[in-house]
Design a protein around this motif. Structure first.
Motif, short mmCIF file in Angstrom:
data_model
loop_
_atom_site.label_atom_id
_atom_site.label_comp_id
_atom_site.label_asym_id
_atom_site.label_seq_id
_atom_site.Cartn_x
_atom_site.Cartn_y
_atom_site.Cartn_z
N THR A 89 0.83 -1.19 0.00
CA THR A 89 0.00 0.00 0.00
C THR A 89 0.87 1.25 0.00
N SER A 135 0.80 5.41 0.19
CA SER A 135 -0.10 6.44 0.68
C SER A 135 0.61 7.78 0.70
N SER A 180 -4.30 7.00 -1.57
CA SER A 180 -3.85 5.64 -1.29
C SER A 180 -4.00 4.75 -2.51
N ARG A 211 -3.28 0.33 -3.39
CA ARG A 211 -2.75 -1.00 -3.03
C ARG A 211 -2.57 -1.80 -4.31
#
Length: 322
Positions: free
Chosen positions: A241, A243, A278, A280
């Motif tokens: 992930t 961010s 964000s 992922r």
């Protein structure tokens, strides 16, 4: 979030076949037939002097050299010296045959041949150190050179079509030090199958069909071995992930890096609660370089202190998948 451009999506879907859900182990990773030890100064808060047990902070320690010391080399403070990768990172590559027959070892990093790096008690692969059965007030890192275990919910599925008349088929590879008995495949419709839970890393493997070694005919990725034959190859990765905080007013944030040839539009991040951006996505094991593009302006990851020059005058943020 807008969809990822087709060729990136295809590559990520292909990679997802080999995604790992296993917890990262500090200090080492697997690449083919090698164990790669990795030391980064920022991963440790405590260092203890070898004789006085004096504790110092990492920012007060000037690193001249780093050595891997453990049960596999009789805790030598000099033998397994690491190579410098950048200002804070050192690595050492050792063949799995250097670890004899045992699979589990304890080890630590020693700086300047006298300061021991103390892992956090919250790290996943630690063990309370002991001498002659008496526990010490420090921890060692643990390494398991057998990087795979059978698991019905494992992250890697091995399949071999055909061979209905075979009596016994084994999966053998660098993830279990080429053991010829460990991982027996099960007969299923139209072939054989076995699921393993494998730690992130790069591995080579073969099938053993009634004693006869073959490469995986369904896997086009392969490397030549010492017998002028081929070992099949996989790179087991994991989901990561990315961010970015503090850009609530930005209209568009792009993630770009070595994993997509620095494309400036492929991977668009999503704005979530409180202005956090964000994303992922799955990445293979190894070192990855990246930056954010915020409304057309390139920038480093402000929350990641690890960065490197690329040899062309640019500085990039660095992320390791281990």
């Amino acid at each position: 979030m807008k969809p990822i451009i087709k060729h990136i999506l295809i590559s990520l879907i292909a990679l997802a076949t080999w995604i790992s859900s296993a917890q990262t182990d500090k200090g080492y990773r697997f690449e083919g037939n090698y164990v790669v030890f990795t030391f980064n100064k920022f991963d440790y808060e405590k260092f203890y002097h070898d004789s006085s047990k004096e504790k110092i902070k990492f920012e007060d320690l000037d690193v001249d050299n780093v050595v891997v010391a453990g049960e596999f080399n009789n805790w030598s403070k000099y033998d397994w010296e690491m190579l410098r990768v950048n200002e804070t990172t050192y690595e050492l590559r050792k063949h799995i045959n250097d670890f004899k027959d045992e699979f589990t070892w304890e080890f630590k990093f020693i700086i300047n041949n006298q300061y021991w790096a103390e892992p956090s008690e919250y790290d996943s692969n630690i063990k309370l150190a002991a001498i002659k059965g008496s526990h010490l007030n420090v921890y060692n890192l643990k390494m398991d050179t057998k990087a795979a275990i059978p698991d019905k919910k494992g992250n890697v599925s091995f399949r071999l079509k055909g061979y209905e008349d075979a009596k016994r088929i084994i999966v053998s590879g660098s993830f279990n030090r080429w053991n010829e008995d460990d991982f027996k495949m099960y007969k299923v419709e139209n072939g054989w199958e076995l699921k393993l839970d494998i730690k992130p890393g790069e591995y080579e493997y073969r099938f053993i069909v009634d004693g006869y070694w073959i490469e995986d005919p369904s896997n086009p990725s392969k490397n030549t071995n010492e017998f002028d034959e081929y070992n099949s190859y996989i790179n087991v990765g994991k989901y990561v992930t990315f961010s970015l905080k503090g850009y609530a007013n930005a209209e568009r944030v792009i993630l770009t890096g070595s994993f997509n040839d620095w494309n400036e539009s492929d991977i668009e991040m999503e704005k979530v609660d409180n202005g956090l951006w964000s994303l992922r996505l799955p990445l293979p094991a190894g070192k990855h370089y990246y930056k954010f593009i915020i409304d057309g302006k390139w920038m480093l990851d402000p929350d990641n202190p690890i960065k490197e020059y690329d040899g062309q005058g640019n500085i990039n943020s660095v992320f390791m998948v281990r």
